[in-house]
Scaffold this motif. Structure first.
Motif, PDB file in Angstrom:
ATOM      1  N   MET A  22       0.814  -1.209   0.000  1.00  0.00           N
ATOM      2  CA  MET A  22       0.000   0.000   0.000  1.00  0.00           C
ATOM      3  C   MET A  22       0.854   1.268   0.000  1.00  0.00           C
ATOM      4  N   VAL A  23       1.969   1.247   0.751  1.00  0.00           N
ATOM      5  CA  VAL A  23       2.741   2.479   0.918  1.00  0.00           C
ATOM      6  C   VAL A  23       3.828   2.649  -0.136  1.00  0.00           C
ATOM      7  N   ALA A  24       4.257   1.563  -0.780  1.00  0.00           N
ATOM      8  CA  ALA A  24       5.375   1.654  -1.729  1.00  0.00           C
ATOM      9  C   ALA A  24       5.128   2.670  -2.852  1.00  0.00           C
ATOM     10  N   PRO A  25       3.954   2.688  -3.468  1.00  0.00           N
ATOM     11  CA  PRO A  25       3.768   3.641  -4.582  1.00  0.00           C
ATOM     12  C   PRO A  25       3.598   5.086  -4.121  1.00  0.00           C
ATOM     13  N   VAL A  26       3.339   5.310  -2.835  1.00  0.00           N
ATOM     14  CA  VAL A  26       3.087   6.645  -2.308  1.00  0.00           C
ATOM     15  C   VAL A  26       4.386   7.232  -1.784  1.00  0.00           C
ATOM     16  N   ASP A  27       4.749   8.403  -2.262  1.00  0.00           N
ATOM     17  CA  ASP A  27       6.038   8.994  -1.901  1.00  0.00           C
ATOM     18  C   ASP A  27       5.942   9.734  -0.564  1.00  0.00           C
ATOM     19  N   ALA A  28       5.632   8.981   0.495  1.00  0.00           N
ATOM     20  CA  ALA A  28       5.469   9.570   1.826  1.00  0.00           C
ATOM     21  C   ALA A  28       6.466   8.946   2.790  1.00  0.00           C
ATOM     22  N   GLY A  29       6.696   9.637   3.912  1.00  0.00           N
ATOM     23  CA  GLY A  29       7.619   9.122   4.909  1.00  0.00           C
ATOM     24  C   GLY A  29       7.083   7.882   5.599  1.00  0.00           C
ATOM     25  N   VAL A  30       7.972   6.948   5.890  1.00  0.00           N
ATOM     26  CA  VAL A  30       7.599   5.707   6.565  1.00  0.00           C
ATOM     27  C   VAL A  30       8.489   5.536   7.788  1.00  0.00           C
ATOM     28  N   LEU A  31       7.892   5.185   8.922  1.00  0.00           N
ATOM     29  CA  LEU A  31       8.646   4.884  10.133  1.00  0.00           C
ATOM     30  C   LEU A  31       8.424   3.417  10.479  1.00  0.00           C
ATOM     31  N   VAL A  32       9.482   2.624  10.371  1.00  0.00           N
ATOM     32  CA  VAL A  32       9.413   1.190  10.665  1.00  0.00           C
ATOM     33  C   VAL A  32       9.836   0.982  12.117  1.00  0.00           C
ATOM     34  N   ARG A  33       8.953   0.393  12.897  1.00  0.00           N
ATOM     35  CA  ARG A  33       9.223   0.173  14.315  1.00  0.00           C
ATOM     36  C   ARG A  33       9.298  -1.321  14.603  1.00  0.00           C
ATOM     37  N   GLY A  34      10.210  -1.703  15.468  1.00  0.00           N
ATOM     38  CA  GLY A  34      10.342  -3.109  15.819  1.00  0.00           C
ATOM     39  C   GLY A  34      11.590  -3.348  16.633  1.00  0.00           C
ATOM     40  N   GLU A  35      11.628  -4.486  17.301  1.00  0.00           N
ATOM     41  CA  GLU A  35      12.787  -4.837  18.114  1.00  0.00           C
ATOM     42  C   GLU A  35      14.007  -5.073  17.229  1.00  0.00           C
ATOM     43  N   THR A  36      15.168  -5.065  17.850  1.00  0.00           N
ATOM     44  CA  THR A  36      16.405  -5.359  17.128  1.00  0.00           C
ATOM     45  C   THR A  36      16.334  -6.759  16.519  1.00  0.00           C
ATOM     46  N   GLY A  37      16.731  -6.859  15.251  1.00  0.00           N
ATOM     47  CA  GLY A  37      16.776  -8.161  14.595  1.00  0.00           C
ATOM     48  C   GLY A  37      15.498  -8.590  13.926  1.00  0.00           C
ATOM     49  N   THR A  38      14.489  -7.713  13.848  1.00  0.00           N
ATOM     50  CA  THR A  38      13.219  -8.100  13.227  1.00  0.00           C
ATOM     51  C   THR A  38      13.205  -7.889  11.716  1.00  0.00           C
ATOM     52  N   GLY A  39      14.241  -7.272  11.156  1.00  0.00           N
ATOM     53  CA  GLY A  39      14.327  -7.128   9.704  1.00  0.00           C
ATOM     54  C   GLY A  39      13.846  -5.794   9.186  1.00  0.00           C
ATOM     55  N   LYS A  40      14.125  -4.727   9.924  1.00  0.00           N
ATOM     56  CA  LYS A  40      13.626  -3.402   9.523  1.00  0.00           C
ATOM     57  C   LYS A  40      14.242  -2.935   8.200  1.00  0.00           C
TER      58      LYS A  40
END
Length: 348
Positions: A22-40
């Motif tokens: 959904m977000v890939a085609p939209v040129d907007a900022g993305v914040l990926v949250r997750g623990e260390t080692g989750t593949g951010k």
């Protein structure tokens, strides 16, 4: 769209894949949250590969791995003579990623004094090199990631609210591996194939008992820790049946059997106890193949920073004799610990 390196069938992981599409085609900022080692970073690369910028450059930087004094030059570049050692003009990451994607990992460790400059380039799409006067315009999509609670940092005035809102246009939260048990067999098989092929081995079987232990283990280091365990297992396997170091896994993180009503302590308490136990097993050694960082599936600098945040110190190492050849490595490790304990040290 199919993402080859994003493996999983669990409901939580399928929801993440849906968000990426959904977000890939939209040129907007993305914040990926997750623990260390989750593949951010893998998520950030997947967004880039599915976006209109896919044919342009993808650049990544870990904000916690670069000294604060060098981050501005790393981001924006510098002119010749801007500081001692700047013998030539150098382009920064924003110039290098022009028309592409820039991934800022561990954004929570970005120094406060640099945050307004990052905000400006996000809003105005322009900046000046360090020591320069000319304005440079760029077109860069920024994807940020963190394992920290940025909103709490905003409330504590350790992170700018305006930058937080600019980065957090589209939040994506990655589930820890312990919440993706049905994905563990798929990930284990993928890593076995990957490392067996790299080492010229044919491993066709993961015993059922082994797989069940992998499923029940809590994986505090998440996918990175699973990857390290499988790689070690493939190295130690001499036939077609995988032989992971199951006793080591059992010792590092026994499965909790008590009911939730009886469970006590915070997540920080659990992390502290687990790191302490691992440090005890390694006699206080943090780095190296057999060190605590490798066992936990973390980089050495990340583990040191986490130890600082939890108030932990590595056990003192025995004094070295003058003829021992490992002194340079130990000195480097002690310097890293000193940096981690300093007020300006990055915390992961």
């Amino acid at each position: 769209m199919v993402f080859r390196e994003l493996i999983g069938v669990s409901a939580k992981f399928r929801a993440v894949l849906q968000q990426i599409n959904m977000v890939a085609p939209v040129d907007a900022g993305v914040l990926v949250r997750g623990e260390t080692g989750t593949g951010k970073e893998l998520i950030a690369r997947a967004i880039h590969d599915a976006s209109p910028r896919q044919k342009q450059r993808f650049r990544a930087v870990n904000c916690a791995a670069i000294p604060a004094t060098l981050l501005e030059s790393e981001f924006f570049g510098h002119e010749r003579g801007a500081f001692t050692g700047a013998v030539t003009r150098r382009a920064g990451l924003f110039e290098a990623a022009d028309r592409g994607t820039l991934f800022l990992d561990e954004i929570g460790d970005l120094p406060l004094e640099l945050q307004p400059k990052l905000l400006r380039v996000l809003q105005e799409k322009e900046f000046e090199r360090l020591g320069g006067t000319g304005t440079i315009r760029v077109d860069v999509r920024v994807i940020a990631a963190t394992n920290q609670d940025l909103w709490s940092m905003v409330q504590e005035r350790r992170f700018r609210a305006d930058l937080y809102y600019r980065l957090n246009v589209i939040p994506i939260t990655l589930p820890p591996l312990r919440e993706r048990q049905e994905d563990i067999p798929l990930l284990a098989e993928y890593f076995v194939r990957k490392y067996a092929e790299a080492q010229g081995k044919l491993i066709t079987n993961i015993p059922g008992e082994t797989m069940e232990i992998l499923r029940q283990y809590q994986w505090p280091g998440n996918i990175r820790e699973l990857q390290n365990v499988i790689e070690r297992a493939v190295i130690m396997t001499t036939d077609s049946v995988l032989k992971p170091q199951i006793l080591e896994i059992k010792t590092e993180s026994p499965v909790k059997t008590e009911s939730p009503a009886r469970a006590v302590g915070t997540l920080a308490d659990a992390q502290r106890a687990h790191i302490e136990a691992t440090l005890d097993d390694t006699n206080g050694v943090v780095g190296g193949r057999s060190g605590a960082a490798a066992r936990l599936g973390l980089s050495r600098t990340t583990l040191i920073s986490r130890m600082q945040r939890l108030g932990l110190k590595a056990a003192p190492r025995p004094a070295l004799r003058s003829n021992e050849m490992c002194a340079p490595r130990v000195d480097n490790e002690r310097r890293l610990l000193d940096v981690a304990r300093s007020p300006s040290a990055a915390v992961c």
